[in-house]
Design an enzyme around this catalytic site. Structure first.
Site, PDB file in Angstrom:
ATOM      1  CD  GLU A 154      -1.501  -6.204   5.572  1.00 43.18           C
ATOM      2  OE1 GLU A 154      -1.552  -4.988   5.831  1.00 43.18           O
ATOM      3  OE2 GLU A 154      -1.158  -6.657   4.458  1.00 43.18           O
ATOM      4  CB  CYS A 198      -0.972  -0.022   1.184  1.00 44.30           C
ATOM      5  SG  CYS A 198      -2.322   1.166   1.044  1.00 44.30           S
ATOM      6  CG  HIS A 218      -3.745  -3.586   3.256  1.00 45.67           C
ATOM      7  ND1 HIS A 218      -2.724  -3.124   4.067  1.00 45.67           N
ATOM      8  CD2 HIS A 218      -4.322  -2.488   2.712  1.00 45.67           C
ATOM      9  CE1 HIS A 218      -2.684  -1.806   4.009  1.00 45.67           C
ATOM     10  NE2 HIS A 218      -3.643  -1.390   3.203  1.00 45.67           N
TER      11      HIS A 218
END
Length: 510
Positions: free
Chosen positions: A169, A79, A167
């Protein structure tokens, strides 16, 4: 020394999740603020740049000195990190016409890319940014796009440097862990040998070197964190570890005696201390949650100071601090994160207490602590015990704390927790407890009007305490528990059930 991935924190709310996901791959990761980076040595196998609440276009935007890593080690920008890689080297980053938040699906994937290997077409990813990468420098190649974001991922030709606008994660990126594995294992070449047993072995060796023949005093609570910390310290320094279990008057019903008995077979040098009156005196007149937490923390320190003075030449205070405690109390990495609430075991010691702090678990999440404990042979009964707040029932008693209100909550809590065990629900719940509310409600008992306390029951599911959802306990169980509490506990005439998730609520009410 352990190979590791360095995660550079630019203040993203998701930075800790990156660290967790890398560790799930059995690879050690460390999170460091962008302005306090460690030396890049031979043990660092790769670097990940986090997201950020800043825009790369801001004058005060955090900066990174790429020359120390870029082109020399595998580098992944997530990002904000990806936007930096584009903006800094001649690409164009601009505010997006539409806010790009939430679910998206990849409509193009370069299957030949090492980073995108085995990531399926239409894989769901999670976007969270206000700026977008309009164009990338000439030597960058596009490796993924979505319907709305053309530059969803890129690779710098001739080096192991990548950027992704989404993202990986977060849970909602369905193939996020696979992508991170492609980077950490496939590109960085990490061997995935950071296991709970390896952590325990390395930690014990580090503690032996750090502590030598010094004496350590450790506060035991009966919970997983302090117990695992105690076993690690005990294996490192043996009888030079002095464990103290304090009865602060805010424990669960009968907990002081049962916890002391539980430790009998663990070979720990332990002493029980009755300090109920000291804690209740310190809490007198305090209703604000932060004031209560600080009063309890200060009293804990005073008690340990008194006990430490009875041990000749003690130099260290051991604590079972874990990562979520640190994150919620202060920025875990020195970045711009918010303080959620104080924890009694975070933040250092007063000047008059001449003890250094040792925290073997400071960088572990709760689920990791349990796995380490299991590798050390701790009993499942202890490892499966629900988390319990350091300040005890004081932060589950909203408003004034006194002996009578503690009694009421202990009785309610005991019925609730024992009921979960009796009905086989205890292991399905990550944490449970009761909260004594600062309101009375009207009731009817035996044709007479009552005006008594209301209590809330709370049960949540989680893995690490950073996020949590309320448990859908059976209505029959809740009805049975409510009826038993109202009939058995003098002073309670109403029971409610908390159905809030974290976020926006926290697990504890204070």
């Amino acid at each position: 020394m352990q190979e590791k991935i360095i995660i550079v924190d630019f203040g993203s709310q998701y930075t800790q999740l990156i660290g967790r996901r890398v560790r799930e791959l059995n690879v050690y990761s460390e999170i460091h603020p962008y302005n306090k980076l460690p030396e890049i040595d031979e043990h660092v196998k790769g670097v990940i740049l986090s997201g950020s609440p800043f825009s790369v276009l801001d004058k005060e935007a955090p900066q990174y000195h790429f020359d120390t890593v870029k082109g020399k080690l595998p580098l992944l920008g997530v990002c904000y990190g990806a936007q930096m890689l584009s903006h800094h080297f001649g690409g164009s980053v601009q505010p997006s016409d539409t806010r790009e938040y939430g679910r998206a699906n990849l409509n193009y994937v370069n299957e030949d890319s090492s980073l995108m290997s085995s990531i399926p077409h239409r894989s769901q990813v999670w976007m969270s940014h206000g700026d977008t990468i309009q164009s990338v420098p000439e030597n960058y190649e596009l490796i993924a796009s979505t319907d709305d974001v053309k530059v969803a991922a890129f690779h710098i030709k001739g080096e192991d440097t990548y950027g992704i606008q989404f993202h990986p994660e977060v849970y909602h990126s369905t193939d996020g862990l696979k992508l991170l594995k492609n980077f950490v294992v496939g590109i960085c070449g990490c061997s995935q040998d950071w296991t709970p047993a390896a952590f325990a072995e390395e930690t014990i060796a580090d503690l032996k070197e750090k502590l030598g023949s010094d004496k350590v005093v450790l506060g035991l609570s009966g919970g997983v964190d302090s117990s695992v910390a105690a076993i690690l310290l005990n294996k490192a320094i043996g009888k030079n570890l002095y464990c103290i279990f304090v009865d602060n008057g805010l424990l669960r019903k009968n907990e002081f005696d049962s916890v002391l008995k539980q430790y009998e077979n663990l070979g720990l040098n332990i002493k029980g201390v009755d300090a109920k009156s000291r804690f209740l005196s310190a809490l007198e007149g305090k209703e604000d949650p932060e004031l209560k937490r600080k009063a309890i923390g200060n009293t804990f320190i005073d008690v340990f100071d008194d006990e430490a003075h009875q041990i000749q030449d003690v130099k260290w205070l051991g604590q079972g601090t874990i990562y979520p405690d640190v994150i919620e109390s202060v920025s875990a990495t020195g970045g711009p994160s918010a303080t959620i609430k104080s924890h009694h075991n975070v933040g250092g010691l007063p000047d008059y207490m001449k003890l250094k702090i040792v925290e073997p678990l400071r960088l572990l999440f709760k689920d990791e602590v349990r796995r380490v404990g299991r590798s050390l042979g701790l009993p499942e009964e202890l490892l499966g015990r629900h988390p319990f707040p350091g300040p005890g029932l004081a932060i589950r008693i909203l408003g004034e704390v006194n002996a009578e209100r503690v009694r009421i909550l202990q009785e309610v809590d005991h019925i609730f927790i024992q009921g979960l065990k009796d009905e086989g629900l205890y292991d399905d719940v990550w944490q449970a407890g009761a909260i004594l509310l600062p309101v009375n409600s009207v009731g009817v008992m035996g044709d007479e009007r009552t005006y008594e306390n209301a209590v809330a029951l709370r049960a949540v599911s989680s893995t690490d305490g950073m996020t949590a959802d309320w448990c859908h306990l059976p209505y029959e169980f809740l009805a049975k528990t409510s009826n038993k509490i109202i009939n058995k506990v003098r002073g309670v005439n109403r029971v409610v059930y908390d159905i809030s998730s974290k976020p926006p609520a926290t697990i504890e009410w204070e």
